[in-house]
Design an enzyme around this catalytic site. Structure first.
Site, PDB file in Angstrom:
ATOM      1  N   ARG A   1     -44.309  32.571 -20.078  1.00 31.44           N
ATOM      2  CA  ARG A   1     -44.889  31.219 -20.098  1.00 31.44           C
ATOM      3  C   ARG A   1     -45.973  31.074 -21.156  1.00 31.44           C
ATOM      4  O   ARG A   1     -46.974  31.791 -21.150  1.00 31.44           O
ATOM      5  CB  ARG A   1     -45.445  30.871 -18.708  1.00 31.44           C
ATOM      6  CG  ARG A   1     -45.918  29.425 -18.593  1.00 31.44           C
ATOM      7  CD  ARG A   1     -46.144  29.002 -17.153  1.00 31.44           C
ATOM      8  NE  ARG A   1     -44.969  29.255 -16.354  1.00 31.44           N
ATOM      9  CZ  ARG A   1     -44.949  30.059 -15.286  1.00 31.44           C
ATOM     10  NH1 ARG A   1     -46.042  30.627 -14.859  1.00 31.44           N
ATOM     11  NH2 ARG A   1     -43.819  30.251 -14.632  1.00 31.44           N
TER      12      ARG A   1
ATOM     13  N   CYS B   1     -47.326  24.298  -9.123  1.00 30.41           N
ATOM     14  CA  CYS B   1     -48.216  25.412  -8.829  1.00 30.41           C
ATOM     15  C   CYS B   1     -49.587  24.908  -8.383  1.00 30.41           C
ATOM     16  O   CYS B   1     -50.256  24.162  -9.102  1.00 30.41           O
ATOM     17  CB  CYS B   1     -48.355  26.293 -10.064  1.00 30.41           C
ATOM     18  SG  CYS B   1     -49.429  27.712  -9.785  1.00 30.41           S
TER      19      CYS B   1
ATOM     20  N   CYS C   1     -45.286  27.210  -6.128  1.00 29.19           N
ATOM     21  CA  CYS C   1     -46.056  28.395  -6.497  1.00 29.19           C
ATOM     22  C   CYS C   1     -47.501  28.157  -6.049  1.00 29.19           C
ATOM     23  O   CYS C   1     -47.958  27.012  -6.001  1.00 29.19           O
ATOM     24  CB  CYS C   1     -45.983  28.561  -8.010  1.00 29.19           C
ATOM     25  SG  CYS C   1     -46.991  29.917  -8.636  1.00 29.19           S
TER      26      CYS C   1
ATOM     27  N   CYS D   1     -66.529  28.954  -7.063  1.00 26.71           N
ATOM     28  CA  CYS D   1     -65.945  30.257  -6.728  1.00 26.71           C
ATOM     29  C   CYS D   1     -67.003  31.366  -6.815  1.00 26.71           C
ATOM     30  O   CYS D   1     -67.797  31.411  -7.752  1.00 26.71           O
ATOM     31  CB  CYS D   1     -64.791  30.558  -7.680  1.00 26.71           C
ATOM     32  SG  CYS D   1     -63.966  32.107  -7.298  1.00 26.71           S
TER      33      CYS D   1
ATOM     34  N   CYS E   1     -45.559  36.194 -10.283  1.00 27.90           N
ATOM     35  CA  CYS E   1     -45.976  35.608 -11.560  1.00 27.90           C
ATOM     36  C   CYS E   1     -47.282  36.286 -11.947  1.00 27.90           C
ATOM     37  O   CYS E   1     -48.293  36.132 -11.257  1.00 27.90           O
ATOM     38  CB  CYS E   1     -46.169  34.102 -11.386  1.00 27.90           C
ATOM     39  SG  CYS E   1     -46.927  33.305 -12.807  1.00 27.90           S
TER      40      CYS E   1
ATOM     41  N   CYS F   1     -65.576  36.022 -13.033  1.00 30.39           N
ATOM     42  CA  CYS F   1     -64.625  36.104 -14.158  1.00 30.39           C
ATOM     43  C   CYS F   1     -65.242  35.396 -15.372  1.00 30.39           C
ATOM     44  O   CYS F   1     -65.524  34.188 -15.314  1.00 30.39           O
ATOM     45  CB  CYS F   1     -63.307  35.455 -13.775  1.00 30.39           C
ATOM     46  SG  CYS F   1     -62.711  35.991 -12.150  1.00 30.39           S
TER      47      CYS F   1
ATOM     48  N   CYS G   1     -64.049  31.968 -16.725  1.00 31.97           N
ATOM     49  CA  CYS G   1     -63.656  30.886 -15.816  1.00 31.97           C
ATOM     50  C   CYS G   1     -64.722  29.812 -15.591  1.00 31.97           C
ATOM     51  O   CYS G   1     -65.825  30.092 -15.106  1.00 31.97           O
ATOM     52  CB  CYS G   1     -63.238  31.456 -14.472  1.00 31.97           C
ATOM     53  SG  CYS G   1     -62.505  30.170 -13.423  1.00 31.97           S
TER      54      CYS G   1
HETATM   55  N1  SAM Z   1     -58.874  32.129  -8.069  1.00 29.28           N
HETATM   56  C1  SAM Z   1     -57.570  32.589  -8.238  1.00 29.28           C
HETATM   57  C2  SAM Z   1     -57.464  33.818  -9.120  1.00 29.28           C
HETATM   58  O1  SAM Z   1     -58.385  34.104  -9.865  1.00 29.28           O
HETATM   59  O2  SAM Z   1     -56.413  34.475  -9.069  1.00 29.28           O
HETATM   60  C3  SAM Z   1     -56.603  31.533  -8.800  1.00 29.28           C
HETATM   61  C4  SAM Z   1     -57.074  30.567  -9.854  1.00 29.28           C
HETATM   62  S1  SAM Z   1     -57.528  31.271 -11.436  1.00 29.28           S
HETATM   63  C5  SAM Z   1     -58.300  29.896 -12.209  1.00 29.28           C
HETATM   64  C6  SAM Z   1     -55.956  31.528 -12.236  1.00 29.28           C
HETATM   65  C7  SAM Z   1     -55.932  32.086 -13.619  1.00 29.28           C
HETATM   66  O3  SAM Z   1     -56.342  31.112 -14.574  1.00 29.28           O
HETATM   67  C8  SAM Z   1     -56.837  33.249 -13.953  1.00 29.28           C
HETATM   68  O4  SAM Z   1     -56.327  34.471 -13.496  1.00 29.28           O
HETATM   69  C9  SAM Z   1     -56.855  33.228 -15.471  1.00 29.28           C
HETATM   70  O5  SAM Z   1     -55.812  34.026 -15.985  1.00 29.28           O
HETATM   71  C10 SAM Z   1     -56.588  31.758 -15.792  1.00 29.28           C
HETATM   72  N2  SAM Z   1     -57.756  31.138 -16.457  1.00 29.28           N
HETATM   73  C11 SAM Z   1     -58.894  30.733 -15.857  1.00 29.28           C
HETATM   74  N3  SAM Z   1     -59.775  30.235 -16.761  1.00 29.28           N
HETATM   75  C12 SAM Z   1     -59.161  30.335 -17.973  1.00 29.28           C
HETATM   76  C13 SAM Z   1     -59.579  30.009 -19.292  1.00 29.28           C
HETATM   77  N4  SAM Z   1     -60.773  29.501 -19.549  1.00 29.28           N
HETATM   78  N5  SAM Z   1     -58.713  30.235 -20.305  1.00 29.28           N
HETATM   79  C14 SAM Z   1     -57.487  30.761 -20.045  1.00 29.28           C
HETATM   80  N6  SAM Z   1     -57.045  31.092 -18.810  1.00 29.28           N
HETATM   81  C15 SAM Z   1     -57.885  30.898 -17.791  1.00 29.28           C
HETATM   82  C1  DTB Z   2     -52.052  30.892 -15.585  1.00 34.31           C
HETATM   83  O1  DTB Z   2     -51.743  32.010 -16.046  1.00 34.31           O
HETATM   84  N1  DTB Z   2     -52.652  29.942 -16.291  1.00 34.31           N
HETATM   85  C2  DTB Z   2     -52.943  28.798 -15.447  1.00 34.31           C
HETATM   86  C3  DTB Z   2     -52.279  29.196 -14.099  1.00 34.31           C
HETATM   87  N2  DTB Z   2     -51.851  30.522 -14.333  1.00 34.31           N
HETATM   88  C4  DTB Z   2     -53.013  29.063 -12.840  1.00 34.31           C
HETATM   89  C5  DTB Z   2     -54.376  28.460 -15.383  1.00 34.31           C
HETATM   90  C6  DTB Z   2     -54.989  28.166 -16.742  1.00 34.31           C
HETATM   91  C7  DTB Z   2     -56.371  27.689 -16.523  1.00 34.31           C
HETATM   92  C8  DTB Z   2     -57.054  27.289 -17.787  1.00 34.31           C
HETATM   93  C9  DTB Z   2     -58.442  26.851 -17.543  1.00 34.31           C
HETATM   94  C10 DTB Z   2     -58.573  25.641 -16.662  1.00 34.31           C
HETATM   95  O2  DTB Z   2     -57.860  24.631 -16.874  1.00 34.31           O
HETATM   96  O3  DTB Z   2     -59.441  25.650 -15.789  1.00 34.31           O
HETATM   97 FE1  SF4 Z   3     -62.660  32.320  -9.149  1.00 32.26          FE
HETATM   98 FE2  SF4 Z   3     -62.038  31.500 -11.576  1.00 32.26          FE
HETATM   99 FE3  SF4 Z   3     -62.123  34.091 -11.069  1.00 32.26          FE
HETATM  100 FE4  SF4 Z   3     -60.144  32.585  -9.988  1.00 32.26          FE
HETATM  101  S1  SF4 Z   3     -60.482  33.019 -12.155  1.00 32.26           S
HETATM  102  S2  SF4 Z   3     -61.391  34.149  -8.961  1.00 32.26           S
HETATM  103  S3  SF4 Z   3     -61.258  30.662  -9.690  1.00 32.26           S
HETATM  104  S4  SF4 Z   3     -63.878  32.664 -11.003  1.00 32.26           S
END
Ligand code: SAM
Ligand code: DTB
Ligand code: SF4
Length: 332
Positions: free
Chosen positions: A262, A98, A130, A54, A190, A58, A61
């Site tokens: 959730r 989802c 979702c 990506c 959501c 973030c 992430c």
């Molecule tokens: N790329 C899209 C976005 O950012 O909206 C969708 C996927 S993104 C991985 C969805 C959500 O996962 C993020 O908004 C964040 O709240 C959650 N998330 C990602 N990495 C995480 C982590 N290490 N711990 C907890 N939540 C995480």
């Molecule tokens: C949300 O609030 N938590 C989920 C879902 N929406 C997409 C994602 C959690 C991701 C945790 C880190 C991972 O497994 O990569």
């Molecule tokens: Fe990309 Fe992860 Fe940020 Fe979603 S949360 S926009 S997958 S870097």
């Protein structure tokens, strides 16, 4: 009956958030029982349909291309593979499926057409579909709705003030615009966030304030505890305590009484008693299945034991306000 309000002030939310923990839990449990069946918990399954690579930054992430994590990049999955995964999830008791993609935004290309096919397929199985695909235009939101999308996940993640410390490649307003497009297309919203990223209590209160003063409350509010992943800038953040999760969940429950709150990422590090406290404080939805997107989640057997011990039953799917699956059809 506790009224539904969208005019909360930050000070009112701070008073609730800072109240003595047992009072807070009692109040949240009381509000929860006015609007929801406390024995029902929604079971959702996540599937990463496009993983890693990506362009966003973030800080939490593991899927951001610029960090060196163990996540392997995987292009968009095939439609039939996704339908198969959704069938397995349905068989094991999930009513919401989802699909997540590591995209900054949706592009009008063949990949989006494929996602629309996935949505159609899963919707046809009687599950609530979702997606979480990043930023969406108004037109894309309408296309997803027409394909049968039930809900869209797009987290605010933290307060407006702290947002720039966590993400620099998009703004809080970008996030709010997408939420507006989703709502306007008639898709269930959501949106929630993450705690444990170094934010202050004021930032947590700020995020809850933004969510609870949207023109309509989100139907689902995920509360994630940061999963610190090696290679990301937040890899060394200390673990969030259960009391912080409970405080966040209980406050969300009190100010957004009808939302599905959730208990999301971070459950794998909680024992049964800690999770029970979160349900008592008003959480009524979880992610099930042994993986979230890229990180581990509790094993299915552990969740079966959790549900049996706490006398919890999975909430049926509510599509168009009607149960699409009867409880007896849910094998969990
Ligand atoms: N790329 C899209 C976005 O950012 O909206 C969708 C996927 S993104 C991985 C969805 C959500 O996962 C993020 O908004 C964040 O709240 C959650 N998330 C990602 N990495 C995480 C982590 N290490 N711990 C907890 N939540 C995480
Ligand atoms: C949300 O609030 N938590 C989920 C879902 N929406 C997409 C994602 C959690 C991701 C945790 C880190 C991972 O497994 O990569
Ligand atoms: Fe990309 Fe992860 Fe940020 Fe979603 S949360 S926009 S997958 S870097």
């Amino acid at each position: 009956m506790t009224p539904i309000r969208t005019d909360w002030t930050r000070a009112e939310i701070a008073d609730i958030y800072n109240s003595p923990i047992l009072d807070l839990i009692y109040r949240a449990a009381t509000v929860h029982r006015e609007y929801n069946d406390p024995q029902e918990v929604q079971v959702c399954t996540l599937l990463s349909v496009k993983t890693g690579g990506c362009p966003e930054d973030c800080a939490y992430c593991p899927q951001a291309a610029r960090y060196h994590t163990a996540v392997k990049v995987h292009k968009l999955m095939e439609v039939d593979e996704v339908i198969e995964a959704a069938s397995r999830a349905k068989e094991s008791g999930s009513t919401r499926f989802c699909m997540g993609a590591a995209w900054r935004e949706v592009r009008d290309n063949r990949d989006f057409d494929k996602v629309l096919e996935m949505v159609k397929g899963v919707n046809g199985m009687g599950m609530e579909v979702c997606c979480t695909l990043g930023m969406l235009t108004d037109e894309q939101a309408h296309k997803l709705k027409a394909a049968g999308l039930y809900a869209y996940n797009h987290n605010l993640d933290t307060s407006e003030e702290y947002y720039g410390d966590i993400i620099s490649t998009r703004t809080y307003d970008d996030r709010l615009d997408t939420l507006g497009n989703v709502r306007q297309a008639g898709i269930s919203v959501c949106s929630g966030g993450i705690i444990g990223m170094g934010e202050s209590h004021g930032d947590r209160i700020g995020m809850l304030h933004t969510l609870s003063t949207l023109p309509e409350h989100p139907e689902s509010v995920p509360v994630n505890a940061l999963v610190p992943v090696e290679g990301t800038p937040l890899e060394d953040q200390p673990r969030v305590s259960v009391w912080e999760m409970v405080r966040m969940i209980a406050t969300a429950r009190i100010i957004m009484p009808k939302a599905m709150v959730r208990l999301s990422a971070g459950r794998v590090r909680m024992n049964m008693e800690e999770q029970a406290l979160c349900f008592l404080a008003g959480a009524n939805s979880i992610f099930a299945g042994d993986k979230l997107l890229t990180t581990p989640n509790p094993e299915v057997d552990a969740d079966k034991e959790l549900f049996q011990t706490l006398n919890i039953k999975p909430r049926p799917s509510f599509k168009n306000g009607e149960p699409a699956l009867k409880l007896e059809q849910i094998p969990l």
